[in-house]
Scaffold this motif. Structure first.
Motif: not given
Length: 154
Positions: A88-97
């Motif tokens: 299961f992978l979770q991330d956010g569009t505002n994670d470190n970019r």
């Protein structure tokens, strides 16, 4: 070492100590490991290197970037025989970019998703709007756990 030493510590040092005081099932299908950020990458490494002990892994905002070799997991996934793990992978569009090559968490997690999909792994990838924190992962954790153990016990 792609988190091999972390897997060794968990398997050879932590689990034996826990087995002394707790009745823990020996069934690796009942074992899950979880982490966030570098811990998410490390948790994946434990399941990857030791599926004989852990078959379920949760990574929240995982650092599958050029930190400690985490960016190499997608290539490893594609080049190895599939392992009996559920991810299961979770991330956010505002994670470190970061624009620095190999340092974009959103791309790193997307690369993991594509690699897992290309090898027909049992996985789920949830991309929310959050940043590099535990807010979104914490909210969806109950559903995550239900998804991971959806057919246990068989």
């Amino acid at each position: 070492t792609l988190f091999r030493s972390y897997a060794r510590v968990i398997i050879e040092e932590l689990l034996p100590a826990l087995h002394k005081d707790y009745n823990i099932s020996p069934d690796p299908e009942s074992h899950g490991i979880m982490g966030a950020s570098s811990g998410g990458c490390a948790a994946f490494g434990v399941a990857w290197f030791r599926p004989d002990q852990f078959r379920k892994v949760i990574s929240h905002v995982g650092s599958f970037t050029d930190i400690r070799g985490g960016h190499r997991y997608p290539d490893l996934i594609r080049s190895a025989e599939p392992k009996p793990i559920r991810v299961f992978l979770q991330d956010g569009t505002n994670d470190n970019r970061s624009k620095r090559p190999g340092w974009n968490w959103v791309i790193g997690n997307a690369n993991m998703m594509v690699a897992l999909e290309s090898m027909d792994y049992d996985f789920k990838y949830v991309l929310g709007e959050g940043g590099h924190n535990g807010n979104h992962g914490g909210v969806i954790l109950p559903d995550t756990l239900r998804w991971l153990w959806r057919d246990y016990p068989k």
